[in-house]
Enzyme design. Structure first.
Site, short mmCIF file in Angstrom:
data_model
loop_
_atom_site.label_atom_id
_atom_site.label_comp_id
_atom_site.label_asym_id
_atom_site.label_seq_id
_atom_site.Cartn_x
_atom_site.Cartn_y
_atom_site.Cartn_z
N LEU A 22 32.95 66.81 36.16
CA LEU A 22 32.39 66.77 37.51
C LEU A 22 33.42 66.20 38.49
O LEU A 22 34.21 65.34 38.14
CB LEU A 22 31.14 65.88 37.53
CG LEU A 22 29.97 66.32 36.67
CD1 LEU A 22 28.90 65.23 36.64
CD2 LEU A 22 29.39 67.63 37.18
N ASP A 64 32.51 64.90 30.76
CA ASP A 64 32.82 63.62 31.41
C ASP A 64 32.72 62.43 30.48
O ASP A 64 32.73 61.28 30.93
CB ASP A 64 31.88 63.42 32.61
CG ASP A 64 32.25 64.31 33.78
OD1 ASP A 64 33.28 64.03 34.42
OD2 ASP A 64 31.54 65.30 34.04
N GLU A 69 31.83 54.05 30.59
CA GLU A 69 31.15 52.94 31.28
C GLU A 69 29.75 53.32 31.77
O GLU A 69 28.86 52.46 31.85
CB GLU A 69 31.98 52.48 32.48
CG GLU A 69 31.26 51.43 33.31
CD GLU A 69 32.10 50.88 34.43
OE1 GLU A 69 32.46 49.71 34.39
OE2 GLU A 69 32.41 51.65 35.36
N ASP A 70 29.57 54.59 32.10
CA ASP A 70 28.29 54.99 32.69
C ASP A 70 27.14 55.01 31.69
O ASP A 70 25.99 55.15 32.08
CB ASP A 70 28.44 56.37 33.36
CG ASP A 70 29.34 56.27 34.56
OD1 ASP A 70 29.14 55.35 35.36
OD2 ASP A 70 30.27 57.08 34.68
N ARG A 89 25.45 64.72 32.15
CA ARG A 89 25.90 63.49 31.50
C ARG A 89 24.77 62.73 30.79
O ARG A 89 25.03 61.75 30.10
CB ARG A 89 26.58 62.57 32.53
CG ARG A 89 27.76 63.24 33.24
CD ARG A 89 28.69 62.22 33.86
NE ARG A 89 29.20 61.32 32.83
CZ ARG A 89 29.85 60.20 33.09
NH1 ARG A 89 30.06 59.83 34.34
NH2 ARG A 89 30.28 59.42 32.12
N ARG A 136 23.66 58.75 41.87
CA ARG A 136 23.42 58.72 40.42
C ARG A 136 22.43 57.64 39.99
O ARG A 136 21.97 57.65 38.85
CB ARG A 136 24.74 58.46 39.70
CG ARG A 136 25.83 59.49 39.98
CD ARG A 136 25.56 60.80 39.28
NE ARG A 136 26.62 61.75 39.50
CZ ARG A 136 27.76 61.77 38.82
NH1 ARG A 136 27.99 60.87 37.87
NH2 ARG A 136 28.68 62.68 39.08
N HIS A 167 30.32 55.92 42.95
CA HIS A 167 29.67 54.75 42.35
C HIS A 167 29.97 53.49 43.16
O HIS A 167 31.01 53.41 43.83
CB HIS A 167 30.20 54.51 40.93
CG HIS A 167 29.68 55.47 39.90
ND1 HIS A 167 30.51 56.12 39.00
CD2 HIS A 167 28.43 55.88 39.60
CE1 HIS A 167 29.78 56.89 38.20
NE2 HIS A 167 28.51 56.76 38.54
N CYS A 254 35.74 52.99 34.64
CA CYS A 254 34.97 54.08 34.03
C CYS A 254 35.36 54.31 32.56
O CYS A 254 34.57 54.82 31.77
CB CYS A 254 35.21 55.39 34.78
SG CYS A 254 35.17 55.24 36.56
N1 GLY Z 1 33.51 62.86 36.87
C1 GLY Z 1 32.83 61.65 36.69
C2 GLY Z 1 31.46 61.73 37.19
O1 GLY Z 1 31.20 62.48 38.11
O2 GLY Z 1 30.58 61.07 36.70
#
Ligand code: GLY
Length: 264
Positions: A22, A64, A69-70, A89, A136, A167, A254
Site C-alpha cells: 500500500l 505490507d 509494528e501495526d 492487512r 486506520r 499514522h 514500522c
Molecule cells: N504501506 C504501509 C501501510 O500502508 O500500512
C-alpha cells in the site's frame, strides 16, 4: 525506563509481494534487494544493543507484512493483538499472535468487528499511551484498547493524527522518558504538552519516524539537519537506509515490535 529499554524485538523479512504494498502516492515500486539490505542493517543495529531479535520469514500473502509494528501493542504487562484498518492487512495480526504467545503470558486481542486500530498510531511513553485516530484507527479501536489495558498501569489518551498522514507515529517518536521528536505540524496540535519536544528540520518531516531502542536512536538516513539536532541533544544516532520503505509510507518504527515480556 520501560518505554525504551527492551530485551526483545520481532521483525519480518520483506516479501517479494512488497511490490503490491500500500502507498498513499505512487513514487515507484520498491527495489526488493535494496530493501532487504536496509532491513538487514536495521536488524544488525537492533542486535548491537544486546537485544534478542526474532526475524520472521516473509509472508507473501501480505505485501505490507514487513511493517510488523501495526500488528500488536507490546507492553511489559502483556501484548494486545491489533485489528489493522487496511483490509489487505487485517490477516497480519493473526499471523503475529502465536509468536507473541510464545513470549508472553498475557495476550489480549482487539475483537472488532467494527473496531480498527494499528500499532503505528500508538506512541507509548513512560507515563501514558497516546493513540491517534487516523484512516486506520477508529473510535471503536481506541475504545476497545482503553478497555483492554484498564487493569494495566498506563492509561490511554486519544490524540489526532494530522490529516493526510498515515499514522500518528509517521510524525513523531519517543527519544527518552520525557523527550519527543515531532514535526511542527503535529506538535502544534498541543498533544505533547508537558514533554520536551525536538522538531524535525524544515523539509525533513519524513525523519520524524525514528525509534529509541536501548542506548540508540535509529533514524532514516538522508536527514542531516534533524540528525545533527539529535546528536547535539546528546543522542547516539544510527542512520539506516529507508528509501524503499519510504515508497510505502514506512519508517523505522514500522519495521519492528520492541518489548520486554514477562516470561511465558
Ligand atoms: N504501506 C504501509 C501501510 O500502508 O500500512
Amino acid at each position: 525506563m520501560r518505554s525504551f529499554r527492551f530485551t526483545h524485538a520481532i521483525t519480518r523479512k520483506p516479501a517479494k509481494s512488497i511490490l503490491q504494498g500500500l502507498r498513499a502516492v505512487d513514487t515507484g515500486n520498491p527495489d526488493l534487494a535494496r530493501m532487504q539490505s536496509h532491513h538487514a542493517d536495521y536488524v544488525t543495529v537492533l542486535r548491537e544493543t544486546g537485544a534478542a531479535v526474532i526475524e520472521l520469514d516473509p509472508l507473501e500473502a501480505f505485501p505490507d507484512s514487513v511493517f510488523v509494528e501495526d500488528t500488536a501493542l507490546c507492553l511489559p504487562e502483556g501484548a494486545i493483538i491489533m485489528r489493522p484498518g487496511a483490509p489487505s492487512r487485517l490477516g497480519e495480526a493473526a499471523e503475529m499472535e502465536p509468536h507473541l504467545r510464545a513470549l508472553y503470558q498475557d495476550v489480549r486481542r482487539i475483537d472488532g468487528p467494527e473496531s480498527f486500530i494499528e500499532g503505528g498510531d500508538i506512541l507509548v511513553t513512560e507515563t501514558e499511551i497516546l493513540v491517534g485516530r487516523s484512516a486506520r484507527t477508529n473510535a471503536g479501536g481506541v475504545a476497545e484498547l482503553i478497555r483492554k489495558v484498564a487493569d494495566w498501569p498506563l492509561a490511554v489518551r486519544e490524540v489526532h493524527t494530522p490529516p493526510g498522514v498515515l499514522h500518528f507515529k509517521t510524525d513523531c517518536s519517543l527519544l527518552d522518558g520525557e523527550t519527543i521528536l515531532s514535526t511542527k505540524r503535529l506538535h502544534a496540535s498541543g498533544c505533547f504538552n508537558g514533554y520536551r519536544v525536538i522538531h524535525t528540520a524544515e523539509g525533513e518531516e519524513a525523519s520524524a519516524n525514528a525509534i529509541r531502542f536501548n542506548d540508540l536512536v535509529l533514524m532514516a538516513s538522508g536527514f542531516d539537519r534533524t540528525r545533527d539536532a539529535l546528536l547535539n541533544a546528546g543522542f547516539d544516532v544510527r542512520e539506516i537506509g529507508n528509501s524503499e520503505c519510504a515508497k510505502l509510507d514506512g519508517g523505522m518504527s514500522c519495521l519492528s515490535l520492541r518489548f520486554t515480556p514477562k516470561a511465558a
